[in-house]
Design a protein around this motif. Structure first.
Motif, PDB file in Angstrom:
ATOM      1  N   PRO A   1    -139.958 -20.734 -21.234  1.00 54.90           N
ATOM      2  CA  PRO A   1    -140.279 -19.695 -20.261  1.00 54.90           C
ATOM      3  C   PRO A   1    -141.715 -19.756 -19.770  1.00 54.90           C
ATOM      4  N   ASN A   2    -142.460 -20.771 -20.262  1.00 57.22           N
ATOM      5  CA  ASN A   2    -143.838 -20.876 -19.780  1.00 57.22           C
ATOM      6  C   ASN A   2    -143.824 -21.236 -18.303  1.00 57.22           C
ATOM      7  N   SER A   3    -144.912 -20.932 -17.667  1.00 57.31           N
ATOM      8  CA  SER A   3    -144.978 -21.122 -16.221  1.00 57.31           C
ATOM      9  C   SER A   3    -144.828 -22.597 -15.839  1.00 57.31           C
TER      10      SER A   3
ATOM     11  N   GLU B   1    -147.757 -10.408 -25.042  1.00 59.52           N
ATOM     12  CA  GLU B   1    -147.801 -10.833 -26.446  1.00 59.52           C
ATOM     13  C   GLU B   1    -148.502 -12.185 -26.570  1.00 59.52           C
TER      14      GLU B   1
ATOM     15  N   ASN C   1    -138.926  -8.454 -19.601  1.00 55.90           N
ATOM     16  CA  ASN C   1    -139.100  -9.228 -20.835  1.00 55.90           C
ATOM     17  C   ASN C   1    -140.218 -10.249 -20.680  1.00 55.90           C
TER      18      ASN C   1
ATOM     19  N   TYR D   1    -143.662  -8.615 -20.898  1.00 56.32           N
ATOM     20  CA  TYR D   1    -144.113  -8.239 -22.242  1.00 56.32           C
ATOM     21  C   TYR D   1    -144.291  -9.474 -23.135  1.00 56.32           C
ATOM     22  N   GLN D   2    -143.566 -10.545 -22.819  1.00 51.67           N
ATOM     23  CA  GLN D   2    -143.797 -11.806 -23.540  1.00 51.67           C
ATOM     24  C   GLN D   2    -145.184 -12.352 -23.181  1.00 51.67           C
TER      25      GLN D   2
ATOM     26  N   LYS E   1    -156.124 -13.609 -30.574  1.00 46.56           N
ATOM     27  CA  LYS E   1    -156.189 -13.652 -32.045  1.00 46.56           C
ATOM     28  C   LYS E   1    -156.529 -15.062 -32.533  1.00 46.56           C
TER      29      LYS E   1
ATOM     30  N   VAL F   1    -140.087 -12.797 -28.744  1.00 51.94           N
ATOM     31  CA  VAL F   1    -140.511 -11.468 -28.292  1.00 51.94           C
ATOM     32  C   VAL F   1    -139.529 -10.969 -27.237  1.00 51.94           C
TER      33      VAL F   1
ATOM     34  N   ASP G   1    -150.655  -2.037 -24.345  1.00 52.92           N
ATOM     35  CA  ASP G   1    -150.543  -2.824 -25.582  1.00 52.92           C
ATOM     36  C   ASP G   1    -151.715  -3.775 -25.747  1.00 52.92           C
TER      37      ASP G   1
ATOM     38  N   ALA H   1    -148.644 -17.100 -19.091  1.00 53.48           N
ATOM     39  CA  ALA H   1    -147.684 -16.951 -17.991  1.00 53.48           C
ATOM     40  C   ALA H   1    -146.283 -17.207 -18.512  1.00 53.48           C
ATOM     41  N   LYS H   2    -145.360 -16.358 -18.153  1.00 54.39           N
ATOM     42  CA  LYS H   2    -143.967 -16.504 -18.620  1.00 54.39           C
ATOM     43  C   LYS H   2    -142.993 -16.299 -17.461  1.00 54.39           C
TER      44      LYS H   2
ATOM     45  N   LEU I   1    -132.696  -4.933 -23.044  1.00 58.17           N
ATOM     46  CA  LEU I   1    -132.740  -4.288 -21.724  1.00 58.17           C
ATOM     47  C   LEU I   1    -131.470  -4.562 -20.931  1.00 58.17           C
TER      48      LEU I   1
ATOM     49  N   ARG J   1    -138.063  -7.069 -25.251  1.00 61.84           N
ATOM     50  CA  ARG J   1    -138.223  -5.632 -25.068  1.00 61.84           C
ATOM     51  C   ARG J   1    -136.886  -4.952 -25.356  1.00 61.84           C
TER      52      ARG J   1
ATOM     53  N   LYS K   1    -152.195 -11.746 -26.248  1.00 61.67           N
ATOM     54  CA  LYS K   1    -152.758 -11.190 -27.489  1.00 61.67           C
ATOM     55  C   LYS K   1    -152.859 -12.278 -28.566  1.00 61.67           C
ATOM     56  N   ASP K   2    -151.816 -13.126 -28.638  1.00 63.04           N
ATOM     57  CA  ASP K   2    -151.834 -14.210 -29.629  1.00 63.04           C
ATOM     58  C   ASP K   2    -152.984 -15.172 -29.351  1.00 63.04           C
TER      59      ASP K   2
END
Lengths: 311, 247
Positions: free
Chosen positions: A67-69, B217, B210, B213-214, B224, A269, B84, B192-193, A287, A271, B220-221
């Motif tokens: 799902p990466n760009s 996340e 989805n 929010y991916q 970190k 991940v 978040d 980017a997802k 969802l 939702r 954030k990763d």
């Protein structure tokens, strides 16, 4: 004139009589749905399970998605005139469609290679391998016995309700996760065209053994590990699907949040609305309305056992 | 005439050298640059409001066309939540503490555009003076996490969409040594997802939600990961934390 009136009256009376006779015969042969009370699922003692394919549960390898760009490319079309520009776009669309279809087929074939070393899964999982005769599922604290229907025609099912199931088994590419996707449609025998309720459930089971590969882990004890995992996943999927009404109510009361779980050895991940969480497992509604039962990233059951032993 | 040529040449030199400013290169967190037990403050900048953009739709009419074509998704993007992202500061603090640093959250973020500018030719020197944090919060090092963008984007070639939309989060992580005003971490964040499966599902757009929010996340990763110090052994892939775990 009298003759015409008499003839008309006779005609109308005969029409009325034939109509009422037809109605009466309908009532005798097929009782209307309003007259028969359809029991709710948690009133049933048993439920027949009708498989979409009575012999095999389809199996497949998970296609690795990224799902990466992606990197977008640009295409320049020759545009000597408006017509040549449109023709160029049309040709490109046709070629691209064919290329995409071939690429999808290639990816599907490549993904399915993971199943080759699993004799139980390579050509589909045999429905006979599922033992439902001694199994019960609990729906709203009510136990229901499951009966695997041998009938190919659901109209011959004995009970007031039956569940048509459409399971698919998916093995991840790392072989650490086995996924069961199951669509369960509950029908009344009086109304076999429209399901009373439909639920899609996805169960993820992860397997990781110390010092041996995931394949060896699944294949242990003559593949008993794999069989019992599939059995457990199937029963869980039925139990969750049958309880869809109460699950939907729980989901509606919960707020959406980001859930993290383990799939294919990696953090995933998504939702959704959390329904239930234990020390190693999580159930949530996605969802798209799919009920998912997944392993948590970290299994804290062992930690809590150690804590209680220490204290 | 000669004077005019000379002036033009001078102007060209000024223009060319003016453009060639120093671009800050990424700096990885290294144990040799920071002593154990150092006091570290962690602050997160303002969180951006989610929105939708159309890179490549460069003319006004192109932009209007793109905005009209994606009006429903664009309106939906504004309902997404980016709060978040601010929680990452707790993860950063926990990570630094587990590595032996005295890390704490700093609640009050100072507007960087109001901090005094510093002109320095030294490589990896910060462009602003962050010493106010040392005075106010009694810290030796400051981790600043900024998120510049959170939302959806759809690439365009003028009027034509180049593909499906994607969720994107952009940011920057910096750790500044407040004694020297040098960067000890400088890591851009780019997450980017794409939607898994269909993306065009109005009005709730579950696939794009989805993906968004991916991306949150993933960003954030990345933040970190950037505050996990590497040692010389890092070339072999062994971080101090994993080394501890082996012991």
């Amino acid at each position: 004139m009298k003759i015409i009136i008499a003839f008309t009256a006779l005609f109308l009376a005969s029409c009325g009589a034939s109509t009422s006779t037809k109605d009466a015969s309908d009532r005798l042969t097929a009782p209307s749905i309003e007259e028969v009370t359809i029991p709710s699922i948690d009133e049933l003692a048993s439920l027949e399970i009708v498989f979409a394919d009575s012999e095999l549960i389809p199996t497949m390898g998970a296609i690795a998605t990224d799902p990466n760009s992606p990197n977008y490319g640009s295409v320049m079309y020759p545009a000597y005139s408006g017509a040549s520009f449109l023709a160029a776009i049309l040709v490109h669309a046709i070629v691209q469609g064919s290329v995409t279809a071939k690429e999808n087929e290639r990816r599907r074939t490549a993904a399915d290679l993971v199943l080759e070393k699993y004799p139980l899964l390579s050509d589909g999982y045999i429905v006979e391998g599922l033992e439902l005769s001694d199994e019960k599922v609990s729906v709203n604290d009510h136990d229901i016995s499951l009966i695997k229907s041998e009938l190919s025609d659901p109209n011959q099912v004995a009970g007031p309700l039956y569940a048509a199931v459409y399971p698919v088994l998916i093995m991840s590419q790392s072989e650490e996760s086995l996924i069961l996707q199951n669509e369960v449609r509950v029908y009344s025998v009086l109304q076999t065209e429209t399901p009373l309720q439909t639920a899609t459930v996805e169960i993820v089971r992860s397997q990781k053994c110390k010092e041996i590969s995931a394949f060896e882990c699944w294949a242990r004890n003559d593949s008993e590990n794999l069989k019992s995992a599939i059995q457990g996943m199937f029963l869980e999927s039925i139990q969750l699907a049958l309880a869809i009404e109460s699950i939907q109510a729980t989901a509606d009361a919960a707020t959406s949040e980001t859930v993290r779980y383990l799939e294919d050895g990696h953090k995933k991940v998504e939702r959704g609305q959390v329904l239930e969480q234990s020390c190693n497992h999580l159930r949530f509604m996605t969802l798209r309305g799919v009920i998912k039962s997944v392993p948590l990233l970290e299994d804290t059951c062992q930690l809590s056992v150690q804590d209680s032993t220490t204290s | 005439m000669i004077k005019a040529i000379k002036l033009s040449f001078l102007a060209l030199i000024i223009l060319v050298t003016g453009c060639a400013g120093n671009i800050q290169q990424p700096v990885a967190f290294n144990y040799s640059t920071i002593e154990q037990g150092a006091k570290v403050g962690v602050v997160v900048g303002p969180i951006p409001t989610p929105t939708m953009t159309y890179p490549g739709a460069s003319c006004l009419l192109c932009l209007a066309t793109a905005a009209t074509a994606n009006a429903s998704l664009s309106a939906y993007a504004k309902t997404l939540d980016a709060s978040d992202l601010s929680l990452v500061r707790d993860d950063v603090v926990a990570s630094l503490q587990s590595q032996g640093f005295d890390a704490n959250v700093i609640e009050e973020y100072e507007d960087e555009s109001k901090l005094p500018k510093i002109k320095s030719e030294i490589v990896n020197s910060a462009k602003r003076d962050y010493s106010i944090y040392r005075t106010k919060n009694n810290v030796d090092y400051l981790v600043v996490v900024n998120f510049n963008y959170a939302g959806l984007t759809r690439n365009y070639a003028s009027y034509i969409a180049k593909g499906a939309p994607e969720a994107k989060v952009l940011g920057l992580v910096r750790m500044i040594d407040l004694n020297t005003n040098m960067y000890t971490i400088y890591q851009p964040v780019v997450a980017a997802k794409m939607s898994e499966g269909e993306w065009k599902e109005p009005p709730e757009y579950p696939g794009m939600t989805n993906a968004y929010y991916q991306a949150i996340e993933a960003a954030k990763d990345q933040v970190k990961d950037s505050v996990v110090a590497v040692t010389e052994a890092a070339d072999t892939g062994i971080s101090p934390t994993s080394a501890d775990a082996v012991e």
